[in-house]
Enzyme design. Structure first.
Site, PDB file in Angstrom:
ATOM      1  N   ASP A  45     -61.257  96.544 -30.219  1.00  0.00           N
ATOM      2  CA  ASP A  45     -61.468  95.609 -31.329  1.00  0.00           C
ATOM      3  C   ASP A  45     -62.588  94.637 -30.964  1.00  0.00           C
ATOM      4  O   ASP A  45     -62.488  93.904 -29.984  1.00  0.00           O
ATOM      5  CB  ASP A  45     -60.176  94.814 -31.581  1.00  0.00           C
ATOM      6  CG  ASP A  45     -60.334  93.834 -32.742  1.00  0.00           C
ATOM      7  OD1 ASP A  45     -60.174  94.271 -33.896  1.00  0.00           O
ATOM      8  OD2 ASP A  45     -60.646  92.653 -32.508  1.00  0.00           O
ATOM      9  N   TYR A  50     -68.228  88.001 -31.853  1.00  0.00           N
ATOM     10  CA  TYR A  50     -67.882  88.029 -30.421  1.00  0.00           C
ATOM     11  C   TYR A  50     -69.133  88.231 -29.548  1.00  0.00           C
ATOM     12  O   TYR A  50     -69.061  88.097 -28.331  1.00  0.00           O
ATOM     13  CB  TYR A  50     -66.860  89.133 -30.097  1.00  0.00           C
ATOM     14  CG  TYR A  50     -65.540  89.042 -30.822  1.00  0.00           C
ATOM     15  CD1 TYR A  50     -65.198  87.924 -31.581  1.00  0.00           C
ATOM     16  CD2 TYR A  50     -64.616  90.079 -30.740  1.00  0.00           C
ATOM     17  CE1 TYR A  50     -63.989  87.853 -32.246  1.00  0.00           C
ATOM     18  CE2 TYR A  50     -63.399  90.018 -31.404  1.00  0.00           C
ATOM     19  CZ  TYR A  50     -63.098  88.904 -32.168  1.00  0.00           C
ATOM     20  OH  TYR A  50     -61.890  88.851 -32.830  1.00  0.00           O
ATOM     21  N   LYS A  79     -66.145  93.569 -37.271  1.00  0.00           N
ATOM     22  CA  LYS A  79     -65.859  92.685 -38.411  1.00  0.00           C
ATOM     23  C   LYS A  79     -67.115  91.993 -38.909  1.00  0.00           C
ATOM     24  O   LYS A  79     -68.003  91.653 -38.103  1.00  0.00           O
ATOM     25  CB  LYS A  79     -64.824  91.622 -38.008  1.00  0.00           C
ATOM     26  CG  LYS A  79     -63.645  92.178 -37.227  1.00  0.00           C
ATOM     27  CD  LYS A  79     -62.569  91.163 -36.943  1.00  0.00           C
ATOM     28  CE  LYS A  79     -61.594  91.697 -35.898  1.00  0.00           C
ATOM     29  NZ  LYS A  79     -62.002  91.470 -34.518  1.00  0.00           N
ATOM     30  N   HIS A 112     -63.923  89.441 -41.696  1.00  0.00           N
ATOM     31  CA  HIS A 112     -63.289  88.649 -40.630  1.00  0.00           C
ATOM     32  C   HIS A 112     -62.538  87.439 -41.182  1.00  0.00           C
ATOM     33  O   HIS A 112     -61.499  87.054 -40.668  1.00  0.00           O
ATOM     34  CB  HIS A 112     -64.382  88.171 -39.655  1.00  0.00           C
ATOM     35  CG  HIS A 112     -63.880  87.871 -38.279  1.00  0.00           C
ATOM     36  ND1 HIS A 112     -64.633  88.040 -37.161  1.00  0.00           N
ATOM     37  CD2 HIS A 112     -62.682  87.409 -37.830  1.00  0.00           C
ATOM     38  CE1 HIS A 112     -63.925  87.693 -36.085  1.00  0.00           C
ATOM     39  NE2 HIS A 112     -62.740  87.306 -36.474  1.00  0.00           N
TER      40      HIS A 112
HETATM   41  P1  NDP Z   1     -53.832  87.609 -26.953  1.00  0.00           P
HETATM   42  O1  NDP Z   1     -52.622  87.193 -27.686  1.00  0.00           O
HETATM   43  O2  NDP Z   1     -54.156  89.036 -26.855  1.00  0.00           O
HETATM   44  O3  NDP Z   1     -53.748  86.991 -25.507  1.00  0.00           O
HETATM   45  C1  NDP Z   1     -54.751  87.120 -24.577  1.00  0.00           C
HETATM   46  C2  NDP Z   1     -54.355  86.273 -23.374  1.00  0.00           C
HETATM   47  O4  NDP Z   1     -53.158  86.775 -22.810  1.00  0.00           O
HETATM   48  C3  NDP Z   1     -55.402  86.264 -22.326  1.00  0.00           C
HETATM   49  O5  NDP Z   1     -55.458  84.962 -21.809  1.00  0.00           O
HETATM   50  C4  NDP Z   1     -54.854  87.227 -21.274  1.00  0.00           C
HETATM   51  O6  NDP Z   1     -55.260  86.801 -19.998  1.00  0.00           O
HETATM   52  C5  NDP Z   1     -53.363  87.083 -21.441  1.00  0.00           C
HETATM   53  N1  NDP Z   1     -52.659  88.346 -21.175  1.00  0.00           N
HETATM   54  C6  NDP Z   1     -52.914  89.594 -21.616  1.00  0.00           C
HETATM   55  N2  NDP Z   1     -52.031  90.475 -21.152  1.00  0.00           N
HETATM   56  C7  NDP Z   1     -51.161  89.770 -20.393  1.00  0.00           C
HETATM   57  C8  NDP Z   1     -50.022  90.111 -19.641  1.00  0.00           C
HETATM   58  N3  NDP Z   1     -49.571  91.361 -19.567  1.00  0.00           N
HETATM   59  N4  NDP Z   1     -49.364  89.117 -18.985  1.00  0.00           N
HETATM   60  C9  NDP Z   1     -49.797  87.834 -19.035  1.00  0.00           C
HETATM   61  N5  NDP Z   1     -50.872  87.447 -19.722  1.00  0.00           N
HETATM   62  C10 NDP Z   1     -51.553  88.405 -20.411  1.00  0.00           C
HETATM   63  O7  NDP Z   1     -55.005  86.761 -27.585  1.00  0.00           O
HETATM   64  P2  NDP Z   1     -56.311  86.949 -28.378  1.00  0.00           P
HETATM   65  O8  NDP Z   1     -56.447  85.693 -29.125  1.00  0.00           O
HETATM   66  O9  NDP Z   1     -57.440  87.388 -27.504  1.00  0.00           O
HETATM   67  O10 NDP Z   1     -56.041  88.087 -29.441  1.00  0.00           O
HETATM   68  C11 NDP Z   1     -56.195  89.459 -29.148  1.00  0.00           C
HETATM   69  C12 NDP Z   1     -57.414  90.047 -29.831  1.00  0.00           C
HETATM   70  O11 NDP Z   1     -57.283  89.933 -31.233  1.00  0.00           O
HETATM   71  C13 NDP Z   1     -58.744  89.328 -29.545  1.00  0.00           C
HETATM   72  O12 NDP Z   1     -59.262  89.611 -28.282  1.00  0.00           O
HETATM   73  C14 NDP Z   1     -59.571  89.820 -30.689  1.00  0.00           C
HETATM   74  O13 NDP Z   1     -60.017  91.135 -30.438  1.00  0.00           O
HETATM   75  C15 NDP Z   1     -58.554  89.786 -31.832  1.00  0.00           C
HETATM   76  N6  NDP Z   1     -58.561  88.503 -32.559  1.00  0.00           N
HETATM   77  C16 NDP Z   1     -58.923  88.519 -33.883  1.00  0.00           C
HETATM   78  C17 NDP Z   1     -58.997  87.372 -34.608  1.00  0.00           C
HETATM   79  C18 NDP Z   1     -59.414  87.417 -36.027  1.00  0.00           C
HETATM   80  O14 NDP Z   1     -59.738  86.355 -36.591  1.00  0.00           O
HETATM   81  N7  NDP Z   1     -59.413  88.568 -36.671  1.00  0.00           N
HETATM   82  C19 NDP Z   1     -58.680  86.056 -34.027  1.00  0.00           C
HETATM   83  C20 NDP Z   1     -58.246  86.138 -32.638  1.00  0.00           C
HETATM   84  C21 NDP Z   1     -58.197  87.324 -31.968  1.00  0.00           C
HETATM   85  P3  NDP Z   1     -55.828  87.829 -18.914  1.00  0.00           P
HETATM   86  O15 NDP Z   1     -57.199  88.233 -19.393  1.00  0.00           O
HETATM   87  O16 NDP Z   1     -55.831  87.007 -17.671  1.00  0.00           O
HETATM   88  O17 NDP Z   1     -54.864  88.978 -18.874  1.00  0.00           O
END
Ligand code: NDP
Length: 293
Positions: A45, A50, A79, A112
């Site tokens: 995604d 981004y 998006k 988006h």
């Molecule tokens: P997430 O809910 O996916 O959380 C990401 C965070 O969780 C990071 O800090 C990561 O740290 C941590 N994490 C991931 N896996 C684990 C695990 N197994 N245990 C503990 N911590 C974990 O957040 P996002 O806001 O990034 O959302 C996911 C995706 O959704 C985005 O990357 C994007 O692609 C999309 N998105 C879309 C939006 C929209 O407006 N359409 C808005 C926001 C996001 P670490 O890297 O250290 O693992």
């Protein structure tokens, strides 16, 4: 290995994908994507905002042959940037994303945000501009440039308005959805129209660092995590997937990337699902589009 859901147009979409918000630069993206693809992720995604499409495009050229994967075996979502709404502008933006990604078509292209950047949320032109964008996307879909189209951050109001005016209904709605933000009305509207709901911020990541990972440390999440002997992250991802809601967890931690795929290896009981759902606080960790006209 990833499991798939069938979209309303018959296209198979992986129920889990890799989120890439704030994952930028080849040096970070290479190990992230390499690990994800090797572990079995088949969906990525991204978004114009981004600013990582070109790097992802470069890495796809490198990694797909290395893993003996054909283009069709990987599902790419991008998006429309909120500044690019409007007739012709959306088309140009989508073709620009395709060029950056080095693709001749994209698996899923989403609007988006329902509002246009540079205009107030209450600006009276927002509904017209997003409809014009949708018309462009319907054309891109018919021309085979997008294999599926959808919207993101649309509330029930935005979605109902689109369903009333569209020729082609969205295949996917991507929005914030987790046990602290349960949206039964939106989910049921999607189900009624065969629109796949895909959750973002499943782990409760927030734009404000002081609230970071509040959901991952919620007492109920931790107690269910103990009961099933899986990480709190997996419990939150499983809660969504078990409702046929797509997930796109973001991680650059190679162990997290791999372990998040274990979401298919266990089940939650109805009682555990209900306990998690009852945590609802209508709390947004990310964006709230409610005020966008
Ligand atoms: P997430 O809910 O996916 O959380 C990401 C965070 O969780 C990071 O800090 C990561 O740290 C941590 N994490 C991931 N896996 C684990 C695990 N197994 N245990 C503990 N911590 C974990 O957040 P996002 O806001 O990034 O959302 C996911 C995706 O959704 C985005 O990357 C994007 O692609 C999309 N998105 C879309 C939006 C929209 O407006 N359409 C808005 C926001 C996001 P670490 O890297 O250290 O693992």
């Amino acid at each position: 290995m990833t499991k798939f859901v069938k979209l309303s147009n018959g296209i198979d979409m992986p129920i889990i994908g890799l989120g890439t918000f704030k994952v930028r630069g080849v040096d970070v993206l290479r190990p992230t994507l390499e690990t994800a693809i090797a572990a079995g992720y088949r969906s990525i995604d991204t978004a114009s905002v981004y600013r990582n499409e070109a790097d992802i495009g470069l890495l796809l050229k490198e990694l797909l042959p290395r893993h003996e994967l054909e283009r069709r075996e990987i599902f790419i979502t991008s998006k429309l940037g909120p500044k690019d709404h409007g007739k012709g502008r959306c088309r140009d933006a989508c073709l620009g994303s395709l060029e950056k990604l080095g693709l001749s078509d994209i698996d899923l292209y989403l609007i988006h945000w329902p509002g246009t950047q540079g205009h107030a949320p209450g600006d009276a032109g927002n509904p017209t501009r997003r409809l014009e964008s949708w018309r462009d996307m319907e054309q891109l879909y018919k021309q085979g440039k997008c294999r599926a189209i959808g919207v993101s951050n649309y509330t029930e109001r935005h979605l109902t308005e689109l369903l009333d005016q569209c020729e082609i209904a969205p295949h996917v709605l991507q929005t914030e959805y987790h046990p602290h933000l349960v949206r039964p009305g939106l989910l049921s509207l999607c189900q009624q129209h065969n629109i796949l709901l895909q959750a973002y911020s499943s782990l409760g990541t927030t734009v404000s660092p002081e609230q970071k990972n509040k959901l991952l440390h919620d007492e109920t999440v931790l107690s269910v995590s103990k009961e099933v002997n899986r990480s709190p992250a997996l419990v939150l991802l499983r809660w969504a997937v078990q409702q046929s809601i797509g997930v796109i967890p973001k991680s650059t931690n190679l162990e997290h990337i791999r372990s998040n795929l274990e979401v298919f290896d266990f089940k939650l009981t109805n009682g555990q699902m209900d306990k998690l759902t009852s945590l609802d606080q209508q709390h947004h960790y990310c964006w709230n589009s409610e005020t966008v006209l």
